[in-house]
Design a protein around this motif. Sequence first.
Motif, PDB file in Angstrom:
ATOM      1  N   PRO A 270      70.613 -24.753  -8.106  1.00 50.07           N
ATOM      2  CA  PRO A 270      71.143 -26.049  -7.651  1.00 50.07           C
ATOM      3  C   PRO A 270      70.256 -26.780  -6.651  1.00 50.07           C
ATOM      4  O   PRO A 270      70.363 -28.005  -6.519  1.00 50.07           O
ATOM      5  N   ILE A 271      69.400 -26.070  -5.931  1.00 50.13           N
ATOM      6  CA  ILE A 271      68.634 -26.696  -4.843  1.00 50.13           C
ATOM      7  C   ILE A 271      67.130 -26.689  -5.077  1.00 50.13           C
ATOM      8  O   ILE A 271      66.381 -27.169  -4.241  1.00 50.13           O
ATOM      9  N   ILE A 272      66.688 -26.175  -6.213  1.00 47.74           N
ATOM     10  CA  ILE A 272      65.256 -25.969  -6.399  1.00 47.74           C
ATOM     11  C   ILE A 272      64.490 -27.271  -6.582  1.00 47.74           C
ATOM     12  O   ILE A 272      63.337 -27.397  -6.142  1.00 47.74           O
ATOM     13  N   VAL A 273      65.098 -28.278  -7.212  1.00 49.50           N
ATOM     14  CA  VAL A 273      64.392 -29.550  -7.403  1.00 49.50           C
ATOM     15  C   VAL A 273      64.070 -30.171  -6.047  1.00 49.50           C
ATOM     16  O   VAL A 273      62.952 -30.613  -5.805  1.00 49.50           O
ATOM     17  N   ALA A 274      65.048 -30.191  -5.156  1.00 50.64           N
ATOM     18  CA  ALA A 274      64.806 -30.734  -3.817  1.00 50.64           C
ATOM     19  C   ALA A 274      63.724 -29.940  -3.099  1.00 50.64           C
ATOM     20  O   ALA A 274      62.837 -30.517  -2.449  1.00 50.64           O
ATOM     21  N   GLY A 275      63.779 -28.614  -3.205  1.00 52.81           N
ATOM     22  CA  GLY A 275      62.770 -27.780  -2.555  1.00 52.81           C
ATOM     23  C   GLY A 275      61.373 -28.079  -3.061  1.00 52.81           C
ATOM     24  O   GLY A 275      60.416 -28.180  -2.269  1.00 52.81           O
ATOM     25  N   PHE A 276      61.238 -28.255  -4.368  1.00 56.53           N
ATOM     26  CA  PHE A 276      59.924 -28.546  -4.942  1.00 56.53           C
ATOM     27  C   PHE A 276      59.428 -29.937  -4.534  1.00 56.53           C
ATOM     28  O   PHE A 276      58.226 -30.140  -4.332  1.00 56.53           O
ATOM     29  N   ILE A 277      60.331 -30.906  -4.423  1.00 54.07           N
ATOM     30  CA  ILE A 277      59.921 -32.247  -3.991  1.00 54.07           C
ATOM     31  C   ILE A 277      59.412 -32.199  -2.549  1.00 54.07           C
ATOM     32  O   ILE A 277      58.427 -32.867  -2.205  1.00 54.07           O
ATOM     33  N   ILE A 278      60.054 -31.404  -1.702  1.00 50.72           N
ATOM     34  CA  ILE A 278      59.571 -31.251  -0.329  1.00 50.72           C
ATOM     35  C   ILE A 278      58.166 -30.649  -0.330  1.00 50.72           C
ATOM     36  O   ILE A 278      57.249 -31.145   0.347  1.00 50.72           O
ATOM     37  N   LEU A 279      57.964 -29.582  -1.094  1.00 48.15           N
ATOM     38  CA  LEU A 279      56.625 -28.984  -1.211  1.00 48.15           C
ATOM     39  C   LEU A 279      55.611 -30.002  -1.728  1.00 48.15           C
ATOM     40  O   LEU A 279      54.479 -30.080  -1.237  1.00 48.15           O
ATOM     41  N   GLN A 280      56.019 -30.770  -2.721  1.00 51.36           N
ATOM     42  CA  GLN A 280      55.129 -31.763  -3.324  1.00 51.36           C
ATOM     43  C   GLN A 280      54.635 -32.771  -2.286  1.00 51.36           C
ATOM     44  O   GLN A 280      53.448 -33.110  -2.244  1.00 51.36           O
ATOM     45  N   GLN A 281      55.537 -33.218  -1.431  1.00 53.36           N
ATOM     46  CA  GLN A 281      55.157 -34.225  -0.445  1.00 53.36           C
ATOM     47  C   GLN A 281      54.261 -33.632   0.645  1.00 53.36           C
ATOM     48  O   GLN A 281      53.348 -34.296   1.124  1.00 53.36           O
ATOM     49  N   VAL A 282      54.521 -32.396   1.049  1.00 57.51           N
ATOM     50  CA  VAL A 282      53.636 -31.748   2.016  1.00 57.51           C
ATOM     51  C   VAL A 282      52.229 -31.618   1.430  1.00 57.51           C
ATOM     52  O   VAL A 282      51.232 -31.890   2.112  1.00 57.51           O
ATOM     53  N   LEU A 283      52.151 -31.212   0.170  1.00 56.84           N
ATOM     54  CA  LEU A 283      50.853 -31.048  -0.476  1.00 56.84           C
ATOM     55  C   LEU A 283      50.111 -32.384  -0.538  1.00 56.84           C
ATOM     56  O   LEU A 283      48.908 -32.456  -0.238  1.00 56.84           O
ATOM     57  N   LYS A 284      50.821 -33.459  -0.876  1.00 55.28           N
ATOM     58  CA  LYS A 284      50.180 -34.778  -0.922  1.00 55.28           C
ATOM     59  C   LYS A 284      49.656 -35.183   0.453  1.00 55.28           C
ATOM     60  O   LYS A 284      48.530 -35.661   0.587  1.00 55.28           O
ATOM     61  N   LEU A 285      50.476 -34.998   1.472  1.00 54.94           N
ATOM     62  CA  LEU A 285      50.080 -35.411   2.817  1.00 54.94           C
ATOM     63  C   LEU A 285      48.954 -34.551   3.383  1.00 54.94           C
ATOM     64  O   LEU A 285      48.179 -35.006   4.220  1.00 54.94           O
ATOM     65  N   SER A 286      48.864 -33.314   2.917  1.00 56.48           N
ATOM     66  CA  SER A 286      47.829 -32.407   3.435  1.00 56.48           C
ATOM     67  C   SER A 286      46.432 -32.787   2.971  1.00 56.48           C
ATOM     68  O   SER A 286      45.439 -32.451   3.623  1.00 56.48           O
ATOM     69  N   GLY A 287      46.344 -33.466   1.820  1.00 55.33           N
ATOM     70  CA  GLY A 287      45.046 -33.800   1.248  1.00 55.33           C
ATOM     71  C   GLY A 287      44.370 -32.644   0.552  1.00 55.33           C
ATOM     72  O   GLY A 287      43.231 -32.773   0.089  1.00 55.33           O
ATOM     73  N   LEU A 288      45.062 -31.503   0.461  1.00 60.83           N
ATOM     74  CA  LEU A 288      44.501 -30.323  -0.198  1.00 60.83           C
ATOM     75  C   LEU A 288      44.923 -30.285  -1.668  1.00 60.83           C
ATOM     76  O   LEU A 288      45.950 -30.871  -2.045  1.00 60.83           O
TER      77      LEU A 288
END
Length: 311
Positions: A270-288
């Motif tokens: 039930p919560i995995i999509v939200a968790g992955f979107i959070i990871l996705q945004q951190v990855l984008k902001l990190s530049g890595l």
Amino acid sequence: MRYAAIDIGTVTARLLVADVDEQGALHELYRRSEIVNLGAGVDETGMLAPDAIDRVCAVVAQYRTAIDELSGDELIVVRCLATSASRDARNADEFANRLAELGVELSVIPGEYEAQLSFLGASGSFLGERLLVSDVGGGSTELIAGVAGEGVVYSHSFNIGSRRATERLLQSDPPTRAEQEDLAAWVQEEFTPFFNELQSLGFVPQRYVAVAGTATTAVSIDRGMEQYQPDVVHGSAVDAETLDALIRHLAALPLEERVKVVGLQPKRAPIIVAGFIILQQVLKLSGLPSFTASETDILEGIILDSAKKFR
């Protein structure tokens, strides 16, 4: 000396028992994790639900038995820490009293201390590297920057987690594209000042290490693991393209289909999509280009910290 760490988060309750030798090396003896959803509804009500408290206490009672069986004639230092859901709940004292009846003393820790422990646990495999570490939990996300083996340079705990985000923004089943975009925008807006601060400090991470169940689940699903393999997961890289594809796939599935995905614990569906979107945004902001999943996290951090304090 032997130590036990119990980490009670918004979604999971986990146990690690380990010895720490004279050189400070950790030797794992026993590990267990259960999805208990302590934080269900806390964002809306500000209270831990009675049935959620019951679920956690039942699991901790089992953990207490396992710790006692591993003690033998040796004293085990036991630390039980709770994070986001318990920080937010007005009835956290009631929860602590229930655990005390089981012989377990609960400490509800601030997000900054949670971040330090997560970094301590995650950084051991990457000594000397400049790391960005994320701990995406159910109720909060900790972002930590530092040099492995030297310490934290800057950290912050955000009240954004996979359960909290799901309950606030992903109301549809499956979540709509607009809901996903709203969540991504919220995460990006909240996290951007952290990365601006890193830039002002001149800190450029070499590696993004993602700890906790959201990150390790990304590897598990991508590899199609019918049985979870921690040794394979630890150190595996997930690039932006793979993470984006996982989000598209899982967000297109209604919950009754998502729970069947190989590599995904049904209770986490039930919560995995939200968790992955959070990871996705951190990855984008990190530049890595990718994140490295880590099996070592706050549990190891609690034990290493305990070894310093109670040796």
